[in-house]
Design a protein around this motif. Structure first.
Motif, PDB file in Angstrom:
ATOM      1  N   LEU A  49       0.822  -1.204   0.000  1.00 45.30           N
ATOM      2  CA  LEU A  49       0.000   0.000   0.000  1.00 45.30           C
ATOM      3  C   LEU A  49       0.859   1.258   0.000  1.00 45.30           C
ATOM      4  O   LEU A  49       0.465   2.272  -0.535  1.00 45.30           O
ATOM      5  N   ALA A  50       2.023   1.174   0.629  1.00 46.09           N
ATOM      6  CA  ALA A  50       2.884   2.347   0.707  1.00 46.09           C
ATOM      7  C   ALA A  50       3.601   2.613  -0.606  1.00 46.09           C
ATOM      8  O   ALA A  50       4.061   3.711  -0.839  1.00 46.09           O
ATOM      9  N   GLN A  51       3.691   1.591  -1.474  1.00 52.06           N
ATOM     10  CA  GLN A  51       4.388   1.773  -2.743  1.00 52.06           C
ATOM     11  C   GLN A  51       3.556   2.665  -3.661  1.00 52.06           C
ATOM     12  O   GLN A  51       2.367   2.430  -3.848  1.00 52.06           O
ATOM     13  N   PRO A  52       4.170   3.696  -4.214  1.00 54.31           N
ATOM     14  CA  PRO A  52       3.406   4.562  -5.125  1.00 54.31           C
ATOM     15  C   PRO A  52       2.997   3.802  -6.384  1.00 54.31           C
ATOM     16  O   PRO A  52       3.698   2.893  -6.826  1.00 54.31           O
ATOM     17  N   THR A  53       1.871   4.170  -6.938  1.00 57.44           N
ATOM     18  CA  THR A  53       1.400   3.572  -8.194  1.00 57.44           C
ATOM     19  C   THR A  53       1.154   4.685  -9.208  1.00 57.44           C
ATOM     20  O   THR A  53       1.066   5.857  -8.848  1.00 57.44           O
ATOM     21  N   LEU A  54       1.017   4.290 -10.466  1.00 56.42           N
ATOM     22  CA  LEU A  54       0.828   5.253 -11.539  1.00 56.42           C
ATOM     23  C   LEU A  54      -0.527   5.046 -12.186  1.00 56.42           C
ATOM     24  O   LEU A  54      -0.984   3.927 -12.353  1.00 56.42           O
ATOM     25  N   LYS A  55      -1.154   6.159 -12.545  1.00 55.23           N
ATOM     26  CA  LYS A  55      -2.462   6.094 -13.211  1.00 55.23           C
ATOM     27  C   LYS A  55      -2.533   7.195 -14.261  1.00 55.23           C
ATOM     28  O   LYS A  55      -1.656   8.050 -14.343  1.00 55.23           O
ATOM     29  N   ASN A  56      -3.591   7.153 -15.074  1.00 55.44           N
ATOM     30  CA  ASN A  56      -3.839   8.151 -16.120  1.00 55.44           C
ATOM     31  C   ASN A  56      -2.644   8.336 -17.053  1.00 55.44           C
ATOM     32  O   ASN A  56      -2.234   9.462 -17.341  1.00 55.44           O
ATOM     33  N   LEU A  57      -2.104   7.227 -17.533  1.00 50.80           N
ATOM     34  CA  LEU A  57      -0.990   7.294 -18.476  1.00 50.80           C
ATOM     35  C   LEU A  57      -1.509   7.748 -19.832  1.00 50.80           C
ATOM     36  O   LEU A  57      -2.481   7.199 -20.346  1.00 50.80           O
ATOM     37  N   LYS A  58      -0.845   8.754 -20.387  1.00 47.10           N
ATOM     38  CA  LYS A  58      -1.277   9.318 -21.664  1.00 47.10           C
ATOM     39  C   LYS A  58      -0.064   9.674 -22.505  1.00 47.10           C
ATOM     40  O   LYS A  58       1.020   9.916 -21.993  1.00 47.10           O
ATOM     41  N   ILE A  59      -0.292   9.731 -23.793  1.00 46.03           N
ATOM     42  CA  ILE A  59       0.717  10.209 -24.728  1.00 46.03           C
ATOM     43  C   ILE A  59       0.039  11.270 -25.582  1.00 46.03           C
ATOM     44  O   ILE A  59      -1.031  11.025 -26.148  1.00 46.03           O
ATOM     45  N   GLU A  60       0.595  12.457 -25.591  1.00 44.27           N
ATOM     46  CA  GLU A  60      -0.031  13.610 -26.251  1.00 44.27           C
ATOM     47  C   GLU A  60      -1.475  13.798 -25.760  1.00 44.27           C
ATOM     48  O   GLU A  60      -2.372  14.083 -26.540  1.00 44.27           O
ATOM     49  N   ASN A  61      -1.680  13.610 -24.460  1.00 46.01           N
ATOM     50  CA  ASN A  61      -2.985  13.770 -23.801  1.00 46.01           C
ATOM     51  C   ASN A  61      -4.037  12.773 -24.264  1.00 46.01           C
ATOM     52  O   ASN A  61      -5.221  13.011 -24.105  1.00 46.01           O
ATOM     53  N   LEU A  62      -3.607  11.659 -24.856  1.00 50.99           N
ATOM     54  CA  LEU A  62      -4.519  10.636 -25.344  1.00 50.99           C
ATOM     55  C   LEU A  62      -4.148   9.281 -24.744  1.00 50.99           C
ATOM     56  O   LEU A  62      -2.971   9.007 -24.496  1.00 50.99           O
TER      57      LEU A  62
END
Length: 153
Positions: free
Chosen positions: A18-31
């Motif tokens: 739970l303490a490990q950061p995660t990544l979300k909303n990955l986009k390329i050129e806002n897409l």
């Protein structure tokens, strides 16, 4: 006693995950996973998410491949660890991208306590047709065949 030890190990594992950061909303050129991208040096963006307070990004690493199964190697480009809090419009810095080709990418970050995230889910994009020579088509018109068009009059 064994049950207590197993419970303690499970709690420790859960708190670490739970303490490990995660990544979300990955986009390329806002897409998200765009098709027909005509930008020759696309820009990557993502958001850091953590269950802990006051967690910020201190570094990132992006890897790009032309094959989803070889993404671990970053065969097209690997940024290496970049000490930066930038997570919006990070420029692609690899070799020239090819027309109509699909590429795959992942990112991971380090937080302000030096803890790395896991690699993100694999995302993709497909390049558009970049040069006039890449466009190959024939004119389509109702009622005509190639024979009638090419027949001398």
């Amino acid at each position: 006693m064994r049950l207590l030890a197993a419970f303690c190990m499970l709690c420790c594992f859960i708190s670490i995950s739970l303490a490990q950061p995660t990544l979300k909303n990955l986009k390329i050129e806002n897409l998200v996973n765009p098709v027909g991208l005509d930008v020759t040096q696309p820009r990557f963006s993502w958001q850091l998410e953590s269950s802990k307070r006051n967690v910020i990004q201190a570094a990132y690493e992006i890897r790009v491949s032309d094959n989803a199964t070889s993404i671990v190697k970053g065969t097209i480009w690997n940024s290496g660890k970049i000490n930066s809090d930038q997570s919006v419009f990070v420029n692609y810095g690899g070799s020239v991208l090819q027309s109509a080709k699909q590429y795959f990418w992942q990112v991971r970050v380090w937080d302000n306590s030096g803890k790395p995230s896991a690699w993100s889910t694999t995302q993709s994009w497909q390049m558009g047709l970049l040069l006039p020579a890449d466009w190959k088509a024939q004119w389509i018109q109702a009622g005509f065949t190639e024979d009638t068009v090419n027949r001398p009059s």
